[in-house]
Structures are given as structure tokens and as C-alpha cells.
Design a protein around this motif. Structure first.
Motif, PDB file in Angstrom:
ATOM      1  N   THR A 121       0.826  -1.199   0.000  1.00  0.00           N
ATOM      2  CA  THR A 121       0.000   0.000   0.000  1.00  0.00           C
ATOM      3  C   THR A 121       0.861   1.249   0.000  1.00  0.00           C
ATOM      4  OG1 THR A 121      -1.661  -1.162   1.260  1.00  0.00           O
ATOM      5  CG2 THR A 121      -1.806   1.227   1.272  1.00  0.00           C
ATOM      6  N   VAL A 122       1.871   1.251   0.886  1.00  0.00           N
ATOM      7  CA  VAL A 122       2.703   2.448   1.031  1.00  0.00           C
ATOM      8  C   VAL A 122       3.488   2.726  -0.243  1.00  0.00           C
ATOM      9  CG1 VAL A 122       4.722   3.347   2.244  1.00  0.00           C
ATOM     10  CG2 VAL A 122       2.836   2.343   3.540  1.00  0.00           C
ATOM     11  N   GLU A 123       4.026   1.647  -0.869  1.00  0.00           N
ATOM     12  CA  GLU A 123       4.820   1.862  -2.076  1.00  0.00           C
ATOM     13  C   GLU A 123       4.021   2.581  -3.158  1.00  0.00           C
ATOM     14  OE1 GLU A 123       7.298  -2.156  -1.273  1.00  0.00           O
ATOM     15  OE2 GLU A 123       6.061  -2.051  -3.089  1.00  0.00           O
ATOM     16  N   GLN A 124       2.722   2.328  -3.170  1.00  0.00           N
ATOM     17  CA  GLN A 124       1.903   2.921  -4.213  1.00  0.00           C
ATOM     18  C   GLN A 124       1.248   4.235  -3.778  1.00  0.00           C
ATOM     19  OE1 GLN A 124       1.611   1.432  -7.179  1.00  0.00           O
ATOM     20  NE2 GLN A 124       2.950  -0.233  -6.542  1.00  0.00           N
ATOM     21  N   ALA A 125       1.455   4.601  -2.473  1.00  0.00           N
ATOM     22  CA  ALA A 125       0.745   5.761  -1.942  1.00  0.00           C
ATOM     23  C   ALA A 125       1.302   7.051  -2.498  1.00  0.00           C
ATOM     24  CB  ALA A 125       0.860   5.762  -0.425  1.00  0.00           C
ATOM     25  N   HIS A 128      -6.218  -3.315  11.362  1.00  0.00           N
ATOM     26  CA  HIS A 128      -4.932  -3.825  11.821  1.00  0.00           C
ATOM     27  C   HIS A 128      -3.853  -2.747  11.868  1.00  0.00           C
ATOM     28  CE1 HIS A 128      -6.461  -7.777  12.111  1.00  0.00           C
ATOM     29  NE2 HIS A 128      -6.679  -7.925  10.815  1.00  0.00           N
ATOM     30  N   GLU A 129      -4.250  -1.481  11.729  1.00  0.00           N
ATOM     31  CA  GLU A 129      -3.258  -0.418  11.815  1.00  0.00           C
ATOM     32  C   GLU A 129      -2.602  -0.489  13.200  1.00  0.00           C
ATOM     33  OE1 GLU A 129      -3.324   3.906  10.088  1.00  0.00           O
ATOM     34  OE2 GLU A 129      -4.562   3.772  11.869  1.00  0.00           O
ATOM     35  N   ALA A 130      -1.265  -0.305  13.234  1.00  0.00           N
ATOM     36  CA  ALA A 130      -0.548  -0.415  14.510  1.00  0.00           C
ATOM     37  C   ALA A 130      -1.043   0.652  15.469  1.00  0.00           C
ATOM     38  CB  ALA A 130       0.944  -0.255  14.257  1.00  0.00           C
ATOM     39  N   LEU A 170       3.793  10.932  13.182  1.00  0.00           N
ATOM     40  CA  LEU A 170       3.989   9.572  13.706  1.00  0.00           C
ATOM     41  C   LEU A 170       3.255   8.539  12.858  1.00  0.00           C
ATOM     42  CD1 LEU A 170       3.712  10.085  17.584  1.00  0.00           C
ATOM     43  CD2 LEU A 170       5.738  10.049  16.159  1.00  0.00           C
ATOM     44  N   ARG A 171       2.038   8.869  12.431  1.00  0.00           N
ATOM     45  CA  ARG A 171       1.273   7.936  11.594  1.00  0.00           C
ATOM     46  C   ARG A 171       1.988   7.725  10.256  1.00  0.00           C
ATOM     47  NH1 ARG A 171      -2.076   4.975  14.492  1.00  0.00           N
ATOM     48  NH2 ARG A 171      -3.715   6.113  15.533  1.00  0.00           N
ATOM     49  N   TYR A 172       2.499   8.798   9.716  1.00  0.00           N
ATOM     50  CA  TYR A 172       3.193   8.700   8.432  1.00  0.00           C
ATOM     51  C   TYR A 172       4.440   7.838   8.580  1.00  0.00           C
ATOM     52  CZ  TYR A 172       5.030  10.188   3.923  1.00  0.00           C
ATOM     53  OH  TYR A 172       5.497  10.223   2.644  1.00  0.00           O
ATOM     54  N   GLN A 173       5.111   8.029   9.701  1.00  0.00           N
ATOM     55  CA  GLN A 173       6.302   7.219   9.947  1.00  0.00           C
ATOM     56  C   GLN A 173       5.926   5.748  10.087  1.00  0.00           C
ATOM     57  OE1 GLN A 173       8.371   8.131  13.542  1.00  0.00           O
ATOM     58  NE2 GLN A 173      10.182   6.976  12.943  1.00  0.00           N
ATOM     59  N   GLN A 174       4.830   5.493  10.784  1.00  0.00           N
ATOM     60  CA  GLN A 174       4.370   4.104  10.957  1.00  0.00           C
ATOM     61  C   GLN A 174       4.114   3.445   9.614  1.00  0.00           C
ATOM     62  OE1 GLN A 174       0.827   3.935  13.315  1.00  0.00           O
ATOM     63  NE2 GLN A 174       1.894   3.128  15.094  1.00  0.00           N
ATOM     64  N   ARG A 175       3.630   4.237   8.650  1.00  0.00           N
ATOM     65  CA  ARG A 175       3.302   3.666   7.343  1.00  0.00           C
ATOM     66  C   ARG A 175       4.517   3.618   6.424  1.00  0.00           C
ATOM     67  NH1 ARG A 175      -1.917   7.380   7.763  1.00  0.00           N
ATOM     68  NH2 ARG A 175      -3.362   5.830   8.604  1.00  0.00           N
TER      69      ARG A 175
END
Ligand code: SF4
Length: 403
Positions: free
Chosen positions: A227-231, A261-263, A392-397
Motif C-alpha cells: 500500500t505504502v509503495e503505491q501511496a 490492523h493499523e498499529a 507519527l502515523r506517516y512514519q508508521q506507514r
């Protein structure tokens, strides 16, 4: 010895206490201990401010064990603060101005207000000088009011008075025997220990659950990495649905199961207890964090003994015990949190030094440092916390900050 002793003998008298001098000193102490000047006090007032948030159970239980009624002032609000500010000097910190407001609110509601003087609990275990000077501050501020103060002094390094002996002496002033005062202190001490343990264990359980959820989310990671690679380059805002690439290359909202399931986001709140647990003082920082989906861990709810011990790894010389415990907690919980929020009440001397050291020396976790005062309102605070959580959310992703 008599007054006709030679000067050599007098010198000896200065150097080595004689039996008579020791007896005189002992009888002075006994006289002081036998004072029962507080025996007539039935209702003891305790301001819900400053170290009430750390020792409230101890203080309340102690007076109740002595058979006294305890009146704790109401929770802080703007009226309490305004009252305190009107009678404070400008140099006082937000927390001590508020303390005076709480004292004022107890006038007429009790027979005497308990205002302890806490200097230290040993070497490198000092308290902020504000706690030490509180009885003088209160007495001088309310010198023209009908206010009776009950106090004690804890100063292990200079006066050799520890908490236990200070409370036993105070109990005797309330007219109970030394044995009963000791029992009252033991019961109060155990009650405080129990309360601290309950808070620490609850926090450990929360931390374990967050660790488990984080691991679970990690196990789902292949999907999310894709997901992140394509975001798109801009970070999605917290709460926005994450995106996944469909077969035709268009981005669509992720399936609900992936969002679930988001951390978790664990934030360590580092602040003196009367800042961390009084929403009026901290500007509602906990509510803002939780409304953004973060789970808040409190640095002051780590086992105090462990945190204090750990703090010496961080600094040999830091003089304040509460700041030590906060710093020790930061290093103990570092691996379990995603970010750290430092909150300080303006203008706090101990925090300005400690928080600066934490911000410089604690690596690997984003840190947000907030200074609160009663005039600033909460709008700026909310904006800064929102930005912090977004980062922080962006870092998590898999965003741009890599630990
Ligand atoms: S530690 Fe800071 S906030 Fe607390 S009483 Fe001292 S100066 Fe005020």
C-alpha cells in the motif's frame, strides 16, 4: 559542667556534647514531640494541587487514621487559578499559583490546611524549592486571613528528618501516642504504595497489549508495505482511510480489515503528576491525544523505584527526584512508545533543564515539547499535537523518519 568551668573545658564542651548537653537536647526534642498543638483540629484541608497528585493517598490516609476528617479542594478550574494568580507574585510558576488558589478555596471549609515542606529524600533526591518553601509562601500570602497551617518538614540530607519520623512527630502533635502515630503512618504508607502499584501494573498491562497489537499489525505488514509503495507523496491524515493499489493502478480505499490492523500509537506523556493528571493545567493534552487515536502512557506511573534507579544511567547529577523518575521512565519505556510528549508548566526551572536534556539526548523517537500556561488557550496546543500525530502515523506507514 558548670558555668565556672575553665576555658579549655568550655572548648571541649563545644567539641564533644556532654551527657548533660545530650540530656538537655533529648528533653528539648521530647518537649517538641509532646506538643499537642494540633489536637483540637478536626477537619484537615488538603489542596488538590502540586504533590497531592503524588502523595494524596498517603496524606489523606494518615489524617483519617488519626481520626480526622479530610477535606480535599475541588478539581482545578479557571476560578481557582484566577484566585491564585491574583495573590501570587509574577515569578511563581503556573502550578504554584494554582496551589494558592486551592488553599484559598479551603478557607472556612476546614480547621487547618496541610502544607508540607518537602526538601529532599536524600542525596540527589531533592524536591523543587517551591515545595520546600510552600509553608512560608502560604503563611505570607494569607497573613491577614483566618488560615491555620499544619506542616511538617522532610529533609534527609541536612536535617536528618525522613518522611516517617516527620509524620510520626506530626501525629503526636495531633494528640496521639508515638505508637499510634507510627501505625497511622504505616497504614498511610502502605495505601500509597498499593495505589502506586495498581497504577504501575495497569500501565504495564496497557503497554503489553499495545506491544501485542503492534506485533499483530507487523505481521500484516506485507499488505501494508504494498500500500505504502503505491501511496501518494503526501502523508495521509490520521483517521483517513489507507489506500491500496487495485489491479488497474488506481488507488482505492483499503478494506476495513486492513484499517483495523493499523498499529497502535503509544505516546509517553512526560510531566510532573500535577501537570499530567490535571486537565486544567495540561490544557487537555490527554483528551486531544486520545481523540486522535493515540494511547497515552504516563511517565509518572512507572514503578518509582525502578525509574529512579534507571535515571542515574541518564545523569549522575540531576538534583530533583521527580524529574529523575520521569527521565528514568523515558529510558525504560522508550522501546514501547512511538513518540514522547514533554509538558511543562510555565516557567518551570527543573523542567526547562531536564526537558532540554531529554530532547537533546534521547534518540530514536520523535519528541514534542509543550509549555503550558493558563493564558495560552488550547487552539495552538491542538494544532501542534495534530501535526505531531500526523508525523507519527506517516512514519508508521513507512514515511520519511526511520529510527
Ligand atoms: S517543579 Fe516546576 S512546575 Fe513544579 S513547582 Fe517547581 S517550578 Fe513549579
Amino acid at each position: 559542667m558548670t558555668q565556672t568551668d575553665s576555658s579549655a573545658d568550655s572548648q571541649m564542651l563545644l567539641a564533644v556534647p556532654t551527657k548533660a548537653a545530650r540530656k538537655a537536647a533529648a528533653s528539648t526534642v521530647a518537649a517538641l514531640l509532646s506538643r499537642t498543638d494540633c489536637a483540637d483540629i478536626v477537619r484537615v484541608g488538603i489542596p488538590r494541587a502540586l504533590l497531592y497528585y503524588r502523595y494524596g493517598v498517603l496524606w489523606t490516609t494518615f489524617f483519617e487514621q488519626l481520626g480526622r476528617e479530610v477535606v480535599v479542594s475541588d478539581i482545578s478550574d479557571k476560578d481557582t487559578f484566577d484566585a491564585g494568580e491574583r495573590i501570587s507574585v509574577d515569578e511563581c510558576c503556573l502550578a504554584s499559583k494554582l496551589y494558592l488558589g486551592h488553599v484559598q478555596s479551603l478557607i472556612g471549609a476546614c480547621d487547618a490546611v496541610f502544607v508540607p515542606s518537602l526538601a529532599n529524600k536524600g542525596h540527589r533526591k531533592g524536591f523543587c524549592t517551591k515545595y520546600q518553601s510552600l509553608p512560608d509562601l502560604v503563611a505570607n500570602t494569607f497573613y491577614d486571613r483566618e488560615l491555620r497551617i499544619v506542616s511538617l518538614l522532610v529533609n534527609e540530607t541536612e536535617e536528618k528528618i525522613d518522611e516517617k519520623s516527620a509524620f510520626i512527630a506530626l501525629g503526636q502533635r495531633f494528640g496521639v501516642s508515638a505508637a499510634d502515630a507510627k501505625r497511622a503512618y504505616r497504614a498511610a504508607f502502605s495505601a500509597q504504595q498499593r495505589a502506586d502499584r495498581v497504577a504501575a501494573r495497569a500501565q504495564e498491562r496497557l503497554m503489553a497489549r499495545l506491544d501485542q497489537e503492534r506485533k499483530h499489525a507487523q505481521d500484516q505488514k506485507p499488505d501494508r508495505d504494498r500500500t505504502v509503495e503505491q501511496a501518494p507523496a503526501s502523508a495521509p491524515r490520521s483517521g483517513a482511510p489507507s489506500m491500496e493499489p487495485p489491479i488497474d493502478g488506481q488507488l482505492v480505499a483499503a478494506r476495513p480489515s486492513q484499517v483495523r490492523h493499523e498499529a497502535p500509537l503509544a505516546i509517553l506523556l512526560v510531566a510532573h503528576p500535577y501537570v499530567a493528571h490535571d486537565p486544567f493545567v495540561n490544557g487537555g493534552v490527554v483528551d486531544v491525544l486520545e481523540s486522535m487515536g493515540a494511547s497515552v502512557l504516563y511517565a509518572d506511573q512507572t514503578d518509582h523505584g525502578k525509574a529512579l534507579h534507571e535515571s542515574f544511567e541518564f545523569s549522575e547529577t540531576l538534583p530533583w527526584i521527580v524529574n529523575r523518575e520521569l527521565v528514568g521512565s523515558v529510558t525504560l519505556l522508550h522501546a514501547h512508545v512511538d513518540g514522547i510528549v514533554l509538558v511543562s508548566a510555565f516557567p518551570c526551572g527543573p523542567d526547562s533543564m531536564t526537558n532540554d536534556a531529554v530532547a537533546r539526548c534521547i534518540q530514536g523517537k520523535p519528541i514534542l515539547s509543550l509549555i503550558v500556561d493558563a493564558q495560552s488557550g488550547t487552539a495552538g496546543l491542538e494544532t501542534r499535537i495534530e501535526s505531531f500525530i500526523d508525523i507519527l502515523r506517516y512514519q508508521q506507514r513507512g514515511g520519511y523518519l526511520h529510527g
